[in-house]
Scaffold this active site. Structure first.
Site, PDB file in Angstrom:
ATOM      1  N   GLN B 347       0.879  -1.170   0.000  1.00 37.33           N
ATOM      2  CA  GLN B 347       0.000   0.000   0.000  1.00 37.33           C
ATOM      3  C   GLN B 347       0.907   1.207   0.000  1.00 37.33           C
ATOM      4  O   GLN B 347       1.896   1.220   0.746  1.00 37.33           O
ATOM      5  CB  GLN B 347      -0.841   0.003   1.274  1.00 37.33           C
ATOM      6  CG  GLN B 347      -2.059   0.862   1.231  1.00 37.33           C
ATOM      7  CD  GLN B 347      -3.272   0.058   0.739  1.00 37.33           C
ATOM      8  OE1 GLN B 347      -3.731  -0.826   1.414  1.00 37.33           O
ATOM      9  NE2 GLN B 347      -3.767   0.377  -0.443  1.00 37.33           N
ATOM     10  N   THR B 512       1.769   0.690   6.508  1.00 33.03           N
ATOM     11  CA  THR B 512       0.517  -0.036   6.766  1.00 33.03           C
ATOM     12  C   THR B 512       0.846  -1.514   6.889  1.00 33.03           C
ATOM     13  O   THR B 512       1.900  -1.958   6.438  1.00 33.03           O
ATOM     14  CB  THR B 512      -0.530   0.061   5.632  1.00 33.03           C
ATOM     15  OG1 THR B 512      -0.091  -0.751   4.533  1.00 33.03           O
ATOM     16  CG2 THR B 512      -0.777   1.467   5.171  1.00 33.03           C
ATOM     17  N   THR B 513      -0.087  -2.279   7.417  1.00 33.10           N
ATOM     18  CA  THR B 513       0.057  -3.734   7.497  1.00 33.10           C
ATOM     19  C   THR B 513      -0.737  -4.368   6.363  1.00 33.10           C
ATOM     20  O   THR B 513      -1.272  -5.458   6.499  1.00 33.10           O
ATOM     21  CB  THR B 513      -0.363  -4.197   8.902  1.00 33.10           C
ATOM     22  OG1 THR B 513       0.352  -3.394   9.853  1.00 33.10           O
ATOM     23  CG2 THR B 513       0.013  -5.641   9.191  1.00 33.10           C
ATOM     24  N   HIS B 514      -0.844  -3.658   5.250  1.00 24.37           N
ATOM     25  CA  HIS B 514      -1.636  -4.136   4.120  1.00 24.37           C
ATOM     26  C   HIS B 514      -0.720  -4.795   3.097  1.00 24.37           C
ATOM     27  O   HIS B 514      -0.559  -4.314   1.987  1.00 24.37           O
ATOM     28  CB  HIS B 514      -2.420  -2.979   3.502  1.00 24.37           C
ATOM     29  CG  HIS B 514      -3.228  -2.215   4.512  1.00 24.37           C
ATOM     30  ND1 HIS B 514      -3.755  -0.970   4.281  1.00 24.37           N
ATOM     31  CD2 HIS B 514      -3.601  -2.535   5.774  1.00 24.37           C
ATOM     32  CE1 HIS B 514      -4.410  -0.548   5.356  1.00 24.37           C
ATOM     33  NE2 HIS B 514      -4.328  -1.473   6.274  1.00 24.37           N
ATOM     34  N   ASN B 515      -0.116  -5.910   3.500  1.00 20.46           N
ATOM     35  CA  ASN B 515       0.758  -6.668   2.620  1.00 20.46           C
ATOM     36  C   ASN B 515      -0.122  -7.626   1.821  1.00 20.46           C
ATOM     37  O   ASN B 515      -0.954  -8.323   2.398  1.00 20.46           O
ATOM     38  CB  ASN B 515       1.767  -7.464   3.442  1.00 20.46           C
ATOM     39  CG  ASN B 515       2.466  -6.615   4.488  1.00 20.46           C
ATOM     40  OD1 ASN B 515       1.882  -6.293   5.524  1.00 20.46           O
ATOM     41  ND2 ASN B 515       3.684  -6.238   4.235  1.00 20.46           N
TER      42      ASN B 515
END
Lengths: 261, 587
Positions: B347, B512-515
């Protein structure tokens, strides 16, 4: 801040009561004239043998000097002096020293954070790029131990044998700038690596819950206007522009001097 | 020697959002379901009680609820000519560990991806021509459409008690909601959260510029709510401790606050914690899974047999397990062939800090309390003149004012000392931040594989991430940042501080932790690990569920779509697979 002692003492005779106040900032006279600067006090207090400086107080609100859990006496003098420059303060406007940040850092370094318990610390080791993050073999605790020795040696060499804590405020500031800009060479790692951890931990100590030893009497939270962890703002969220007037509270309650062991 | 355990019908790896949803659905069919969670057990009481969870140092800074790199990490490099080094402590992203997974410490920002997102390549080719897509982009269609997923989005939103306002009800535009969203079958279960003063300021400025602001969808309950499983949630109190924390008030949706009270009572469900699954075990044909191998905290190894294995761990962990287990051909960036580890994406974010005269009281907030515009997301605007693909939302979130990590300082503030202190005193109560949240394309040089050097605690190779944002995304992010700056200026602030995304990608500052990606879904086994039902092409009794399925990342937080995919896969397993185990799509 509560005022336990409203009578300003003479500079010399007041030294011990001031030292006492350092152990318990809530007793600092808020109306005292500024004839005795905090800086000079710190230097004077630091110059006293540790056994004399704090336990000699007889103020009823004093608390016993907190035992160090990680730093040696010399290391602690460095941390007190450096954090006092990073977030300066005085009796009316507490900074890192008055807020107990050195206590906070000392406790953090003897705990899981200092030991890097949660970090991956297997080799092989390589410097890597900035984008690859922390790649030092040292845990935070080891980083402090090595860096403080290195910085004190650096200061002694250039300032007539004086360690960092005994330098003038101006010289102390310059050393911090030089650390941040990697202008000082430390043996095992870039000076900036230490500076950035020191500055990060100083802010943490100033702004985290007082139960960890810093932010004493909510000094950091009062400065910025954070009322502490509160449960419910259902009514307040739509009172647009109104100040919030409740006094700060911590996870251990309204007493901002309570620490969790 | 591994101890052999009594077989179960279905074993789930991980016990966060996707595992909870799938377990709840499959147990309705009467099958025995077991979830294996690497972390500890966690419950609202006592673990998230407000008397101790609101601790910024312990949870947000030291990462009390996150994955500990000592137990699991990955190695990272920007490009293939570098040596990857281990991520020694968490920075850019913060996966969870423990029951509930990252669904415990998320904010609750619950978006549906747009219809165009699911058919990205064909949509862009149709509107702008195939030549518009740079040659090294590996973006592709998902193999599932928004219309197919709509009921699944709906179920996840009603499970969570999402607060929001529809912008498109069965094709009819609604005032106040997001006019760009895909058609929804009904409105959100709860009305929007109360607006913060920051939300109102953003709304006014965005409207003046002709944009279409709306209250962002929030899995923070604006009212008391009983979900379709009969689980009662409490009204959010705006305490400002969502992200990085568990919710002690039963207001932020998590597996604990929405599903577990029902699931944990079922006789045909069980779970074990402290279990690190290290392999999916295949039989000698390599085409069928026998179960999984795991270790407990004492290091004892166990073999858990199961008819069906479903990987429900965090994106990285699912891909790591596939690579270690030899499921799917590993991706080779040189030739562009292979699938496992292919199309890793992330992200791209930026922010504009805004310093205002108004008293903001930033500590009153909720994780998904925000006002957003979607005018520049996906293909909601003409990309022709811009020359890039993708977009994102721009939002002003009022998530809280935790002092260590959530203070803003004007440009040129001294880094430390008296000047820093003065600026802290002057700005903490009078500043907000506008964020941009952008899509990320997949491309040939961004992928996951096994590290040749670094090992985990079991001696297995770490997952290795090779990643930088594509130039397309840097340009897109600069474009979004410029629009955010425009909104910030329209708020007539004292000053602003523009924080654009700089090259190259760094694993250090939190983003973000949106991997996403690495085990992507699709219609073609040459470019996907799982079929449209999230079933492995190679080992049909293995399903893989999560953000690892995204072929590229859209401009939204992923959890809404991850929740929808979990229902989608569960429906396929219930409706088709259990009746007739085998490939649901013929390759």
């Amino acid at each position: 801040m509560t005022t336990a002692n409203k009578s300003p003492g003479a500079a010399a005779g007041n030294l011990l009561s001031r030292a006492c106040a350092a152990a318990s900032p809530s007793t600092w006279p808020s109306g005292a004239p500024d004839f005795f600067s905090r800086r000079r006090f710190v230097q004077a207090a630091l110059a006293l043998p540790a056994v004399l400086a704090l336990p000699a107080c007889s103020n009823e609100t004093q608390r016993p000097a907190l035992a160090r859990t990680f730093f040696s006496a010399d290391e602690y003098r460095f941390i007190q002096a450096a954090t006092a420059r990073l977030i300066p303060g005085d009796d009316k406007d507490p900074g890192a020293l008055e807020a107990g940040v050195p206590v906070f850092i000392d406790r953090q370094l003897s705990g899981p954070y200092g030991r890097a318990d949660r970090w991956y610390m297997e080799g092989p080791w390589a410097a890597g790029s900035d984008q690859q993050g922390y790649q030092l073999e040292e845990t935070p605790a080891q980083l402090y131990r090595k860096a403080i020795a290195g910085v004190d040696a650096y200061c002694r060499e250039r300032h007539d044998g004086k360690p960092y804590a005994e330098l003038s405020p101006e010289d102390q500031d310059q050393v911090l700038h030089d650390l941040d800009e990697n202008k000082i060479e430390l043996e095992d790692f870039p000076a900036q690596a230490f500076f950035s951890v020191l500055w990060q931990n100083t802010q943490e100590g100033f702004l985290s819950d007082p139960m960890y030893g810093g932010n004493r009497d909510f000094a950091g939270w009062k400065l910025i206007g954070f009322p502490g962890p509160r449960y419910n703002y259902v009514d307040e969220i739509t009172r647009y522009g109104d100040p919030y007037t409740m006094p700060p509270v911590g996870l251990l309650g309204r007493d901002g001097t309570r620490m969790r062991s | 020697m591994a101890k052999r355990l009594k077989p179960v019908d279905v074993v789930l790896v991980g016990f966060g959002w996707t595992a909870s949803i799938i377990a709840q659905e499959l147990t309705e069919e009467g099958v025995q379901v077991l979830a294996l969670e690497r972390g500890m057990d966690r419950a609202t009481v006592p673990d998230f009680a407000t008397t101790h969870i609101q601790d910024e140092l312990k949870y947000a800074v030291r990462g009390g609820l996150f994955q500990a790199p000592v137990r699991e990490t990955l190695s990272f490099r920007n490009t293939r000519d570098q040596t990857a080094l281990p991520m020694r402590n968490l920075g850019s992203f913060r996966p969870g560990a423990g029951v509930g997974g990252a669904g415990v410490h998320w904010n609750g920002q619950t978006w549906r991806f747009l219809p165009d997102d699911f058919v990205l390549r064909s949509h862009v080719e149709e509107r702008y021509g195939a030549g518009f897509i740079p040659e090294d982009l590996t973006i592709q269609d998902w193999g599932v459409t928004y219309e197919e997923l709509e009921p699944c989005f709906d179920r996840f939103e009603y499970l969570c008690g999402v607060s929001g306002k529809a912008g498109n009800l069965e094709g009819a535009r609604q005032t106040e909601g997001n006019p760009f969203e895909g058609a929804r079958s009904r409105d959100y279960p709860l009305p929007p959260l109360e607006r913060s003063i920051g939300s109102l300021m953003f709304d006014k400025a965005a409207r003046e510029l002709g944009y279409h602001p709306f209250a962002a969808p929030a899995a923070n309950t604006s009212r008391p709510y009983k979900n379709p499983l009969g689980v009662q949630m409490g009204q959010c109190t705006y305490c400002g401790f969502c992200e990085w924390f568990g919710c002690g008030n039963y207001s932020k949706a998590s597996p604990q606050s929405t599903i577990l009270p029902v699931l944990l009572k079922k006789d045909n469900f069980s779970y074990r914690t402290g279990c690190d699954v290290t392999r999916v075990l295949l039989d000698n044909t390599g085409k069928k899974a026998r179960g999984v191998l795991y270790r407990d905290l004492q290091g004892q190894e166990y073999e858990q047999s199961a008819q069906l294995v479903i990987l429900c761990a965090f994106a990285h962990h699912n891909v790591h397990l596939l690579l270690l287990s030899g499921i799917g051909t590993p991706y080779d960036p040189a030739s562009g062939t292979g699938v496992t580890g292919r199309n890793y994406a992330y992200q791209i974010t930026s922010s504009v800090e805004v310093f205002v005269d108004e008293l903001i009281n930033p500590y009153m907030g909720a994780g998904a309390l925000g006002q957003a515009i979607d005018d520049f997301n996906t293909d909601n605007f003409d990309h022709g003149p811009e020359g890039f693909i993708g977009g994102g939302y721009i939002a002003l979130w009022t998530t809280g004012g935790r002092p260590i990590l959530q203070h803003h300082l004007p440009k040129d503030t001294p880094k430390w000392g008296a000047g820093w202190k003065k600026a802290m005193a002057e700005n903490y109560l009078k500043s907000v931040s506008i964020s941009t949240h952008g899509s990320v394309v997949s491309h040939r040089q961004a992928y996951l594989d096994l590290d040749p050097t670094y090992k985990d605690i079991y001696g297995d190779p770490l997952l290795r991430m090779t990643f930088d944002f594509h130039d397309n995304d840097y340009r897109m992010s600069d474009f979004l940042t410029g629009k955010a700056e425009g909104v910030a200026k329209a708020m007539k602030p004292r000053s602003i501080n523009v924080k654009g995304r700089k090259k190259p990608y760094s694993i250090v500052p939190y983003q973000t932790t949106h991997n996403t990606g690495g085990a992507v879904m699709g219609d073609d086994p040459r470019t996907s690990v799982v079929n449209r039902y999230l079933q492995s092409w190679d080992v049909p009794n293995v399903f893989v569920v999560g953000a690892c399925n995204f072929p590229q990342n859209a401009g939204y937080n992923p959890t809404g779509t991850v929740g929808a995919l979990a229902y989608w896969a569960a429906d396929a397993i219930r409706g088709m697979y259990l009746k007739n185990p085998g490939p649901l799509v013929q390759a």
